[in-house]
Structures are given as C-alpha cells and as structure tokens.
Design an enzyme around this catalytic site. Structure first.
Site, PDB file in Angstrom:
ATOM      1  N   TYR A 162     -44.985  -6.512  70.385  1.00 36.32           N
ATOM      2  CA  TYR A 162     -45.877  -5.376  70.167  1.00 36.32           C
ATOM      3  C   TYR A 162     -47.065  -5.781  69.292  1.00 36.32           C
ATOM      4  CZ  TYR A 162     -47.123  -0.461  69.258  1.00 36.32           C
ATOM      5  OH  TYR A 162     -47.765   0.752  69.176  1.00 36.32           O
ATOM      6  N   ALA A 165     -49.461  -7.845  71.314  1.00 36.95           N
ATOM      7  CA  ALA A 165     -50.222  -7.003  72.251  1.00 36.95           C
ATOM      8  C   ALA A 165     -51.323  -6.235  71.531  1.00 36.95           C
ATOM      9  CB  ALA A 165     -49.279  -6.039  72.964  1.00 36.95           C
ATOM     10  N   LYS A 166     -51.000  -5.663  70.375  1.00 34.80           N
ATOM     11  CA  LYS A 166     -51.986  -4.868  69.645  1.00 34.80           C
ATOM     12  C   LYS A 166     -53.074  -5.749  69.033  1.00 34.80           C
ATOM     13  CE  LYS A 166     -50.254  -0.825  70.504  1.00 34.80           C
ATOM     14  NZ  LYS A 166     -50.979   0.194  71.281  1.00 34.80           N
TER      15      LYS A 166
END
Length: 254
Positions: A162, A165-166
């Site tokens: 995550y 991805a961010k």
C-alpha cells in the site's frame, strides 16, 4: 457510440467531476463536497450498488446532480470504456479515490497481494489519469486530484504494498503536473492520515491509541476533512497550485 445510461442524468454543458470509489467513506464525502460546489458528480463503485444509489440520492436531496456507474478499477478496458462515454461531456475534474489494502508483513506478503494492491491503487490511478488527460487536453482545462496517503510519505510496517502504491501515486501526480500544466490542467494529491472510515473502525483499541498519541491534534480525521481539501484543489481558487501533496493528517509526522 450509444450514450451511456448515466449520460441521461448529466447535462453535457455543465462541469462534471468523476470520483472513483465514491459510494462510501472518503469517496462519498468528496462526492458530496464537489456537488456542493456545483459539479455534477459521477461516482463509481465496484460491488455495492445500494450504497452508490444512496449516495446519489443524498446528493440529489441536497439539491445537487449525481449519477453512478459500476467500475472495477483494476480492469483497464472497463476504465477506458467509461472514459469513452465521457468524451462528449464536460469532464472538469477527476478524483482518483478507489483503492484497497492487503496488509501483511513484508517477509510473509504474497506476490499476489503485492501486485493486487499496486494494480488497483497505482495502475488504476494511472489509467484513469491518462484517459482523463486525453479529454482535458482537448478542452484545455481540468483538475486531476489523486488520493495518496501518509504511508506513501513515511511508510508503515505491514503495508509495504500500500505504501509503495501511494508513493507511486505521488510521483505520478508530480510527473503528470509537469506534462499537463501547459494545457491548464492541474494535478495534485491529497494524503490523508488516520481517518475515521470502515477500514479504521475495526482496528484494536490499542492500535488506535498508538496512532492518536502520534497525532498533535489528538484526534482522528474525518472523511469531511479530506473532502474539504479535495474541494479546494478542485476550485478556481487553486488554479495556480499543481504538483503538490496536501497532507490532511492532524500534524502526524510534522
């Protein structure tokens, strides 16, 4: 090409904001805030149509205009098909909000869980940004706002996928801003911190206390806090702001 059913609910002359994953939580708050700024709002959802319809109804009851459309943000063809139906409408704003988490410690995380989160959060944002840019370039105006996260700036144990991805969304935003500025298209990211959502509601009390202790404002944020930041970046007042990351985190890590 035949008009899409949602087209009948939207005036092609008035500005439209597309909010992916806009049926609940932060996405719903964003949709409502943009509707209050006189955007017609098109929200996408992946599974729960009843939540999307309820969001549309809430916006309409408040005097706004809204429609919804089912979309799997992991499906590139589906994203491109959606935007093909937006070419004849006045797409003025895209909010890349749809995302998922598949948390796990790095050494135990499966490759599938890593790539799944990257595909939904990062690749989905890339494809939607690319398709929106094609429309906005011709119109020589637009706002692209992507929801990043505090973990994309500082990392987080158990969220390598995550966070990656961010962080990728932040880099994509900055690069897009440089490419699209000449056509009067701004690209910015909003990075929420610890926000009251369905995902955080189930965290153990000890984990919540640990997070709160690290936040100078000593409270969790709300979806409305994030929505206010997005609404500002979508407004005329933010016309000279691009390539930025606006952190909405109560001072976390400041």
């Amino acid at each position: 090409m035949d008009a899409h059913p949602f087209s009948h609910a939207l005036d092609p002359q008035k500005k439209i904001a597309l909010v992916t994953g806009g049926s609940r939580g932060i996405g719903k708050a964003i949709a409502q805030a943009l509707a209050a700024q006189d955007f017609q709002v098109l929200i996408t959802y992946r599974k729960k149509e009843e939540e999307a319809l309820a969001c549309v109804a809430d916006i309409e009851q408040a005097g706004g205009v809204a429609a919804c459309h089912i979309l799997d943000i992991e499906n590139t063809d589906a994203i491109r098909d959606l935007f093909s139906h937006l070419k004849t409408l006045n797409l003025a704003c895209l909010v890349n909000n749809a995302g998922i988490t598949k948390d796990g410690l790095l050494v135990r995380m499966s490759e599938n869980d890593f790539t799944h989160v990257i595909d939904v959060c990062l690749r989905g944002t890339f494809v939607a940004t690319q398709e929106a840019a094609k429309i906005m370039i011709k119109r020589r105006a637009g706002r692209i706002i992507s929801i990043a996260s505090v973990v994309g700036l500082m990392g987080n144990a158990g969220q390598a996928n995550y966070a990656a991805a961010k962080a990728g969304i932040i880099a994509l935003t900055k690069s897009s801003a440089k490419e699209l500025a000449a056509r009067n298209i701004t690209c910015n990211a909003v990075a929420p911190g610890f926000i009251e959502t369905d995902m955080t509601a189930n965290l153990p009390a000890a984990v919540k206390s640990q997070y709160l202790a690290a936040i100078p404002l000593q409270r969790m944020g709300t979806p409305e806090d994030v929505a206010a930041a997005v609404a500002f970046l979508a407004s005329d007042a933010a016309g000279y702001i691009t390539g930025q990351v606006l952190s909405v985190n109560g001072g976390l890590y400041c």
